[in-house]
Design an enzyme around this catalytic site. Structure first.
Site, mmCIF file in Angstrom:
data_model
loop_
_atom_site.group_PDB
_atom_site.id
_atom_site.type_symbol
_atom_site.label_atom_id
_atom_site.label_comp_id
_atom_site.label_asym_id
_atom_site.label_seq_id
_atom_site.Cartn_x
_atom_site.Cartn_y
_atom_site.Cartn_z
ATOM 1 N N GLY A 1 23.810 -14.445 10.662
ATOM 2 C CA GLY A 1 22.822 -14.495 11.721
ATOM 3 C C GLY A 1 21.633 -13.617 11.377
ATOM 4 O O GLY A 1 21.786 -12.544 10.794
ATOM 5 N N GLY A 2 20.424 -14.085 11.722
ATOM 6 C CA GLY A 2 19.226 -13.306 11.428
ATOM 7 C C GLY A 2 18.917 -13.294 9.952
ATOM 8 O O GLY A 2 18.907 -14.323 9.285
ATOM 9 N N ILE B 1 19.093 -7.179 7.180
ATOM 10 C CA ILE B 1 18.829 -6.362 8.367
ATOM 11 C C ILE B 1 20.106 -6.318 9.200
ATOM 12 O O ILE B 1 20.443 -7.269 9.908
ATOM 13 C CB ILE B 1 17.649 -6.914 9.200
ATOM 14 C CG1 ILE B 1 16.363 -6.899 8.366
ATOM 15 C CG2 ILE B 1 17.464 -6.090 10.471
ATOM 16 C CD1 ILE B 1 15.137 -7.353 9.114
ATOM 17 N N LYS C 1 32.760 -10.975 13.385
ATOM 18 C CA LYS C 1 32.998 -9.582 13.772
ATOM 19 C C LYS C 1 32.631 -9.422 15.237
ATOM 20 O O LYS C 1 31.608 -9.907 15.685
ATOM 21 C CB LYS C 1 32.166 -8.615 12.932
ATOM 22 C CG LYS C 1 32.545 -8.550 11.468
ATOM 23 C CD LYS C 1 31.693 -7.500 10.762
ATOM 24 C CE LYS C 1 32.134 -7.295 9.320
ATOM 25 N NZ LYS C 1 31.863 -8.473 8.491
ATOM 26 N N MET D 1 22.448 -4.469 18.657
ATOM 27 C CA MET D 1 23.823 -4.090 19.013
ATOM 28 C C MET D 1 23.855 -2.924 19.994
ATOM 29 O O MET D 1 24.678 -2.013 19.884
ATOM 30 C CB MET D 1 24.619 -3.733 17.742
ATOM 31 C CG MET D 1 24.711 -4.869 16.745
ATOM 32 S SD MET D 1 25.415 -4.396 15.145
ATOM 33 C CE MET D 1 24.017 -3.514 14.404
ATOM 34 N N ASP E 1 29.255 -15.836 9.798
ATOM 35 C CA ASP E 1 29.435 -14.884 10.889
ATOM 36 C C ASP E 1 29.669 -15.618 12.203
ATOM 37 O O ASP E 1 29.350 -16.809 12.343
ATOM 38 C CB ASP E 1 28.196 -14.007 11.045
ATOM 39 C CG ASP E 1 28.049 -12.990 9.927
ATOM 40 O OD1 ASP E 1 29.032 -12.750 9.212
ATOM 41 O OD2 ASP E 1 26.945 -12.433 9.782
#
Length: 253
Positions: free
Chosen positions: A87-88, A92, A56, A168, A36
Site C-alpha cells: 500500500g502507498g 515510506i 500486518k 498509523m 499487504d
C-alpha cells in the site's frame, strides 16, 4: 534454473487508477503476488497470478518481517517473477528498504517501483495542500506507532509554517496530541483526519489538535487513516471539501 526477480511495487492508497503504468504491467506479468492487507482488492483483481497475503495489523502479523524477506528470496531463487505489492509507496513506512537489502544480500535481482503515498493521495482527494506558499514551506512524515511515541523526537516538525503528516496514528491520537502540545504546538492548531482515502467510503474530518483523540473516538475512525497537522488544513479549498465530506452520508460509511 533461471534466477527470478523481485519487484517492490507501490499500490498507492487504494484507487486502482492511481497505479503507475509500470505497476499495472508487472501485475499482469507476475508469477506470484505477495501483498499487504491494505492493498485494495480491485488492484489485486488486475492479476491472475497466485497471491500470498502477509497482512500486518496492530499487534498481529500474518508473517514476521524476516519470514517475508525469506519468502521473497526463496520464490525468486526458484525462478519466479515476484511482485511484492505494498500500500502507498514501498519506501515510506513500507519496510521496502529491509526487503531490498535481504534480496541483495541473497543475490536476488530487486527493483523498486514507486507508488502514490497515502499522504499524497488522500490529501489530494481532500483538496488539502501539504505545502502552501502562504502557510507552509515544509512537510514531514512520521509514524504514530513506530517504536513507541516516547522514542520519537518530533521537535520542530509541527507548528507555524510546517505540516506534519502522521501515519498509523489512529490508535494513539490522544497521545499524539499530548506530545505535540507539550512540544509547544498550539492546542488550536487545525487537524484533518483522512480515512480510507481514494477508496469507497472515504472520510475527511476536521478537528483541533487538543480534541483530535476525542474526535477519532466519537467518529469511530478506523485504519487506514492519516492525520494532517498544520495551518494548511484551513486553506479555503481544503476547508470547503472537509465540510462537504462531513455533510455527505456516503462519505461517512
Amino acid at each position: 534454473m533461471t534466477l527470478g526477480h523481485v519487484y517492490l511495487v507501490g499500490a498507492g492508497p487504494g484507487d486502482p487508477e492511481l497505479l503507475t503504468l509500470k505497476a499495472a504491467r508487472l501485475l499482469r506479468d507476475a508469477d506470484l503476488i505477495v501483498h499487504d492487507g491494505l492493498v485494495d482488492p480491485r488492484i489485486l483483481d488486475l492479476s491472475d497470478a497466485p497471491r500470498i497475503s502477509v497482512a500486518k495489523q496492530r499487534s498481529r502479523h500474518t508473517l514476521a518481517q524476516h519470514a517475508i524477506n525469506l519468502l521473497l528470496v526463496e520464490e525468486a531463487l526458484a525462478g519466479n517473477k515476484v511482485v511484492r505489492l505494498k500500500g502507498g509507496d514501498p519506501f515510506i513506512f513500507g519496510r521496502g528498504g529491509e526487503e531490498a537489502e535481504a534480496c541483495r544480500a541473497a543475490g536476488v535481482p530487486v527493483e523498486v517501483v514507486p507508488g502514490v503515498s497515502a499522504a499524497l493521495g488522500c490529501a489530494a482527494e481532500a483538496m488539502l495542500p501539504l505545502t502552501h506558499r502562504e502557510v507552509s514551506s515544509a512537510v514531514s512524515f512520521v509514524a504514530g506507532q513506530c517504536k513507541g511515541l516516547t522514542d520519537q523526537d518530533w521537535s520542530g516538525l509541527a507548528g507555524k509554517g510546517r505540516t506534519l503528516v502522521i501515519y498509523m496514528g489512529v490508535a494513539t491520537g490522544a497521545d499524539i496530541a499530548e506530545k505535540l502540545i507539550a512540544d509547544g504546538v498550539s492546542p488550536d492548531m487545525p487537524v484533518a483526519v483522512l480515512q480510507d482515502g481514494t477508496r469507497p467510503g472515504a472520510r475527511a474530518l476536521r478537528s483541533l489538535l487538543a480534541d483530535v483523540g476525542g474526535m477519532i473516538e466519537r467518529e469511530r475512525v478506523k485504519s487506514p487513516a492519516i492525520i494532517v497537522v498544520g495551518e494548511v488544513v484551513d486553506r479555503s479549498d481544503a476547508h470547503d471539501v472537509l465540510r462537504r465530506f462531513a455533510a455527505q452520508p456516503e462519505k461517512l460509511a
